[in-house]
Write a protein that holds these residues in place. Structure first.
Motif, mmCIF file in Angstrom:
data_model
loop_
_atom_site.group_PDB
_atom_site.id
_atom_site.type_symbol
_atom_site.label_atom_id
_atom_site.label_comp_id
_atom_site.label_asym_id
_atom_site.label_seq_id
_atom_site.Cartn_x
_atom_site.Cartn_y
_atom_site.Cartn_z
ATOM 1 N N HIS A 60 0.839 -1.209 0.000
ATOM 2 C CA HIS A 60 0.000 0.000 0.000
ATOM 3 C C HIS A 60 0.868 1.252 0.000
ATOM 4 N N LEU A 61 1.894 1.243 0.826
ATOM 5 C CA LEU A 61 2.768 2.404 0.936
ATOM 6 C C LEU A 61 3.494 2.684 -0.379
ATOM 7 N N MET A 62 4.033 1.649 -0.990
ATOM 8 C CA MET A 62 4.752 1.843 -2.249
ATOM 9 C C MET A 62 3.814 2.281 -3.369
ATOM 10 N N THR A 63 2.613 1.743 -3.403
ATOM 11 C CA THR A 63 1.637 2.143 -4.414
ATOM 12 C C THR A 63 1.246 3.599 -4.218
ATOM 13 N N ALA A 64 1.018 3.993 -2.987
ATOM 14 C CA ALA A 64 0.654 5.375 -2.692
ATOM 15 C C ALA A 64 1.779 6.326 -3.088
ATOM 16 N N MET A 65 3.013 5.919 -2.858
ATOM 17 C CA MET A 65 4.149 6.756 -3.239
ATOM 18 C C MET A 65 4.196 6.940 -4.753
ATOM 19 N N THR A 66 3.903 5.891 -5.472
ATOM 20 C CA THR A 66 3.882 5.971 -6.930
ATOM 21 C C THR A 66 2.774 6.907 -7.400
ATOM 22 N N VAL A 67 1.603 6.801 -6.795
ATOM 23 C CA VAL A 67 0.489 7.682 -7.163
ATOM 24 C C VAL A 67 0.874 9.131 -6.902
ATOM 25 N N LYS A 68 1.535 9.404 -5.771
ATOM 26 C CA LYS A 68 1.941 10.784 -5.465
ATOM 27 C C LYS A 68 2.949 11.287 -6.495
ATOM 28 N N ASP A 69 3.908 10.460 -6.858
ATOM 29 C CA ASP A 69 4.893 10.861 -7.867
ATOM 30 C C ASP A 69 4.215 11.168 -9.199
ATOM 31 N N LEU A 70 3.264 10.329 -9.576
ATOM 32 C CA LEU A 70 2.518 10.586 -10.813
ATOM 33 C C LEU A 70 1.662 11.840 -10.694
ATOM 34 N N ALA A 71 1.097 12.078 -9.531
ATOM 35 C CA ALA A 71 0.292 13.283 -9.313
ATOM 36 C C ALA A 71 1.143 14.531 -9.524
ATOM 37 N N LEU A 72 2.367 14.518 -9.015
ATOM 38 C CA LEU A 72 3.249 15.667 -9.211
ATOM 39 C C LEU A 72 3.530 15.894 -10.696
ATOM 40 N N GLU A 73 3.756 14.825 -11.421
ATOM 41 C CA GLU A 73 3.994 14.942 -12.863
ATOM 42 C C GLU A 73 2.755 15.462 -13.584
ATOM 43 N N MET A 74 1.587 14.973 -13.171
ATOM 44 C CA MET A 74 0.342 15.394 -13.823
ATOM 45 C C MET A 74 0.012 16.848 -13.504
ATOM 46 N N ILE A 75 0.297 17.291 -12.296
ATOM 47 C CA ILE A 75 0.079 18.696 -11.956
ATOM 48 C C ILE A 75 0.930 19.572 -12.875
ATOM 49 N N ASP A 76 2.176 19.188 -13.040
ATOM 50 C CA ASP A 76 3.066 19.929 -13.940
ATOM 51 C C ASP A 76 2.520 19.922 -15.371
ATOM 52 N N MET A 77 2.044 18.774 -15.813
ATOM 53 C CA MET A 77 1.487 18.656 -17.162
ATOM 54 C C MET A 77 0.272 19.565 -17.327
ATOM 55 N N TYR A 78 -0.625 19.568 -16.330
ATOM 56 C CA TYR A 78 -1.811 20.419 -16.420
ATOM 57 C C TYR A 78 -1.439 21.909 -16.394
ATOM 58 N N LYS A 79 -0.399 22.265 -15.664
ATOM 59 C CA LYS A 79 0.063 23.661 -15.682
ATOM 60 C C LYS A 79 0.510 24.046 -17.091
ATOM 61 N N LYS A 80 1.224 23.150 -17.741
ATOM 62 C CA LYS A 80 1.676 23.419 -19.111
ATOM 63 C C LYS A 80 0.500 23.482 -20.075
ATOM 64 N N MET A 81 -0.478 22.606 -19.875
ATOM 65 C CA MET A 81 -1.671 22.637 -20.725
ATOM 66 C C MET A 81 -2.403 23.959 -20.577
ATOM 67 N N GLU A 82 -2.534 24.423 -19.343
ATOM 68 C CA GLU A 82 -3.221 25.695 -19.110
ATOM 69 C C GLU A 82 -2.477 26.829 -19.808
ATOM 70 N N ALA A 83 -1.146 26.822 -19.696
ATOM 71 C CA ALA A 83 -0.347 27.872 -20.330
ATOM 72 C C ALA A 83 -0.509 27.847 -21.848
ATOM 73 N N ILE A 84 -0.547 26.661 -22.434
ATOM 74 C CA ILE A 84 -0.734 26.533 -23.879
ATOM 75 C C ILE A 84 -2.117 27.034 -24.282
ATOM 76 N N GLU A 85 -3.139 26.651 -23.512
ATOM 77 C CA GLU A 85 -4.498 27.101 -23.802
ATOM 78 C C GLU A 85 -4.605 28.623 -23.731
ATOM 79 N N GLU A 86 -3.978 29.203 -22.699
ATOM 80 C CA GLU A 86 -4.011 30.664 -22.559
ATOM 81 C C GLU A 86 -3.279 31.350 -23.702
ATOM 82 N N ALA A 87 -2.176 30.752 -24.134
ATOM 83 C CA ALA A 87 -1.401 31.347 -25.237
ATOM 84 C C ALA A 87 -2.145 31.279 -26.553
ATOM 85 N N ASN A 88 -3.017 30.303 -26.704
ATOM 86 C CA ASN A 88 -3.765 30.125 -27.951
ATOM 87 C C ASN A 88 -5.079 30.896 -27.989
ATOM 88 N N GLN A 89 -5.374 31.612 -26.937
ATOM 89 C CA GLN A 89 -6.644 32.376 -26.903
ATOM 90 C C GLN A 89 -6.474 33.753 -27.472
#
Length: 113
Positions: free
Chosen positions: A84-113
């Protein structure tokens, strides 16, 4: 003095509890980031970290005791808790990557408006 089976079960359940809470917070962070709510997403990551700290404290205590020669009663529930602990750690690591990805997506969307 070795940890009894009953004590090991309680420690294992506490690891599962904190790991499960951490995983839930990380998943909530992903959902918030998907809505571009990055401040809230980061707060969820902080809450996940707090839960990880609790789980790691238990885990580290067990490791230190074993390193000092204390026999640990390895049970299936402890192995399950570690999973459980190792799985949760993996989910957190992926969450950090996805947050970064969504920040980039937002920036791209704003730039294209």
């Amino acid at each position: 003095m070795s940890t009894t089976t009953e004590e090991m079960q309680m420690l294992s359940f506490n690891i599962i509890l904190h790991a499960g809470n951490a995983r839930s917070h990380a998943m909530e962070a992903i959902a918030l980031a998907k809505e571009y709510k990055f401040v809230e997403a980061n707060k969820k990551i902080e809450q996940a970290e707090e839960e990880f700290n609790e789980a790691h404290h238990i885990q580290t205590d067990l490791l230190q005791k074993e390193a000092n020669g204390e026999k640990n009663n390895i049970t299936v529930i402890l192995i399950h808790a570690q999973d459980h602990l190792m799985t949760a750690m993996t989910v957190k690591d992926l969450a950090l990557e996805m947050i970064d990805m969504y920040k980039k997506m937002e920036a791209i969307e704003e730039a294209n408006q």
